[in-house]
Design an enzyme around this catalytic site. Structure first.
Site, PDB file in Angstrom:
ATOM      1  CE  LYS A 174      10.882  -0.833   9.270  1.00 25.91           C
ATOM      2  NZ  LYS A 174      10.342  -2.150   8.311  1.00 25.91           N
ATOM      3  CB  SER A 227       3.006   5.976   1.491  1.00 25.56           C
ATOM      4  OG  SER A 227       2.636   5.938   2.630  1.00 25.56           O
ATOM      5  CB  CYS A 282       8.844   7.191  -5.369  1.00 27.70           C
ATOM      6  SG  CYS A 282      10.567   7.475  -5.470  1.00 27.70           S
ATOM      7  CD  GLU A 383       2.470   6.927  -4.761  1.00 33.64           C
ATOM      8  OE1 GLU A 383       2.432   7.017  -3.670  1.00 33.64           O
ATOM      9  OE2 GLU A 383       3.587   6.812  -5.342  1.00 33.64           O
TER      10      GLU A 383
END
Lengths: 483, 117
Positions: A174, A227, A282, A383
């Site tokens: 997905k 996240s 990331c 972040e």
């Protein structure tokens, strides 16, 4: 009129039963590229049933044959390398070099999967007792799923899919509904491979399909990249439902720059680390910590080189930094830049209200450099996921390590130094899963696990490397006596 | 601003230059040279594909495509020598700017094939 993307289930392209469509845009031109269905639990159930039905035949397909599919798959990706790279640029907004680099790293994961016949082997011991032998075998574990992010739409699915299926499992992907076109192309290539129906399946969508995968009783394990907030939810939901899970979360990656570092050369590499993929990765460098005298030199050199970066449309090969993914991302990033100024930091290079001639509708944020960031502020701790590099000052090496280790994240950290003792101490002391020494983006190659600690990773076995073999197999111990 | 400022921009420029040289030599009946240029083009495209290292992508400075313009209308012996010299100079200038050794080696070899040292 743009197309509506289909799901790929049981060897066929099928329409989703979704009533909601998510528009997919080129973030630089704002061109409407396609609509992505927000697939339902019923779509997921079809995919899981197909994957489950395919499992028995696929697991008994000889592992060398399964690996051979990967050889053919690699050739297909190589043959379509430029086409895939261009799709990545169009739906994500990164540069051609970055897209090519992403596709190359995806291919490295296919290469790794070709090693599965070696890596799945286990061991044994004769005569553990008189006339009794004991062996271990690895077996595929069932139906696996991956929920993947927008920022590496081609590479991250390949961290999981090739190894999972070469180990003998069946698979459901997905992808992010923001960037579904790269994976659509990926599945067009997989379709050409003539794998048995149901071995690989694609379900497009957002939360409903992700939730259905996590809750489906016939899904053995789930891989996730995204996240930290969502990674934690994924981890908790999957474990509650008795699944294996590896959930890679967000990051706030620090780079320590020592006074003994070659500042000019370091900054060149830090630029790529901070502003590559417009900071949307990331492993992006988020905070550069100048130690002692390095701080001012670092600030001056960064200000000089950041201002020279060419921002533009990724398909123009002279572009050095592309756009961010969407207008909402741009708004969020610009809000964080503004907040840093109110918290006392100095915006040295300001990427707000940035525009590129000819692409006025694009989601642009220029490369941003923020100096004098204090440890307890938002910019030091949260972040940004955008082209923003914060600068902090540390009095000493130990002070820099303390700053880094205070972060709730632990994805990556780097040091730039010419001193081996500093490098050794950094590797030893810093709590992060991927450590760089004179490398700003400490991205593990496919045969190493992708590290991550603290709020950057939820789970036990990481993606890539031997961890992925462990994740995708079940170990069985056989104890035999023949009389 | 430099127009050869990325790994891809340099490799794509080199591949395109070899494509142009291939057509140039084919047009004047120099089949061997055309074939060699086409072989280099294919190699450069492979190098661009296989040697792009995401973690060491860095901005490249000091190179401008305008400095390596070829006069492909001049098919005289002197004209041919000129395009070869420019191509050799191009490879000599760009190879040290690339931070991936395998790609650097390929560019150096292309330069040697154009008569550069």
């Amino acid at each position: 009129m743009s197309k509506t993307i289909k799901n790929y289930i049981d060897g066929e392209w099928v329409e989703s039963g979704a009533s909601t469509l998510i528009p997919v845009h080129d973030p630089a031109t704002c061109e409407h590229l396609a609509d992505c269905p927000d697939s339902t639990a019923a779509d997921v159930d079809l995919a899981v049933r197909a994957a489950k039905a395919a499992f028995d035949e696929w697991r008994s397909t000889p592992v060398l044959v399964r690996a051979q599919y990967m050889h053919h798959f690699k050739v297909m990706v190589e043959d379509n390398f430029e086409a895939v790279s261009r799709i990545v640029v169009k739906e994500h907004g990164k540069t051609m070099d970055e897209a090519r680099g992403e596709v190359r790293r995806g291919i490295e994961s296919i290469d790794f999967a070709m090693s599965v016949p070696v890596l799945m082997r286990s061991d044994g011991l004769e005569d553990i007792s008189s006339g009794i032998d004991e062996t271990t075998v690895r077996q595929p574990a069932g139906v696996f799923a991956a929920i993947t992010p927008f920022n590496f739409p081609f590479m991250v699915p390949l961290w999981f899919l090739p190894t999972a299926i070469t180990c003998g499992n069946t698979f459901i992907l997905k992808p992010s509904p923001q960037t579904p076109l790269s994976t659509e192309f990926l599945f067009e290539m997989l379709d050409e491979l003539d794998l048995p129906e149901g071995v690989v399946n694609l379900v497009n969508g957002a939360v409903p399909s992700a939730t259905a995968l996590m809750e489906h009783p016939d899904v053995t394990g789930v891989s996730f990249v995204g996240s930290s907030a969502v990674a934690k939810i994924i981890y908790e939901t999957c474990t509650r439902n008795g699944k294996r899970v590896q959930a890679q979360g967000g990051a706030k990656n620090y780079i320590a720059v020592m006074p003994d570092a070659d500042i000019e050369a370091s900054v060149k590499n830090i630029l790529g680390a901070a502003y590559g993929c417009a900071g949307q990765r990331c492993l992006a460098a988020a905070v550069a910590v100048g130690v002692g005298d390095a701080y001012d030199a670092l600030k001056d050199e960064l200000a000089k080189q950041v201002a020279n970066l060419k921002v533009g449309y990724g398909l123009d090969e002279t572009t050095q930094m592309g756009t961010v993914i969407s207008d909402s991302a741009k708004e969020r990033i610009e809000t964080m830049i503004a907040q840093s100024a109110t918290e006392g930091a100095k915006v040295v290079v300001d990427g707000r209200d940035f525009n590129v001639d000819g692409y006025e509708k694009g989601s642009w944020v220029g490369p941003t450099l923020i100096a004098d960031v204090q440890p307890d502020t938002t910019m030091a701790n949260e972040e940004v996921f955008g082209p923003v590099l914060a600068l902090m000052k540390a009095d000493s090496f130990d002070d820099a390590v303390d700053i880094i280790n205070q972060s709730r994240y632990g994805n990556a950290a780097s040091i730039f130094t010419s001193n081996g003792k500093n490098a050794r101490e950094f590797k030893y002391s810093v709590n992060a899963g991927n450590i760089g020494v004179n490398i700003g983006v400490a991205a593990p190659s496919a045969s190493f696990p992708f590290g991550g600690q603290k709020d950057s990773f939820f789970g036990d076995l990481h993606g890539q490397g031997m961890d992925s073999i462990e994740f995708y197999t079940e170990r069985k111990i056989v104890i035999e006596r023949w009389v | 601003m430099s127009s050869l400022n990325t790994f891809g921009a340099i490799l794509s420029y080199a591949a395109e230059m070899e494509a142009q040289l291939g057509a140039y030599y084919a047009g004047i009946g120099k089949a061997e040279r055309a074939k060699a240029a086409d072989k280099r083009r294919a190699k450069l495209e492979r190098v661009r594909r296989e040697n792009v290292v995401e973690i060491t992508l860095e901005p490249i400075e000091g190179l401008d495509a305008a400095d390596y313009a070829l006069d492909l209308a001049d098919v005289s012996t002197e004209g041919q020598a000129s395009v070869e010299n420019i191509a050799a100079r191009f490879y000599r200038d760009v190879a040290p700017k690339i931070n991936v050794r395998a790609a650097q080696r390929a560019l150096e070899r292309c330069g040697r094939e154009h008569g550069g040292s």
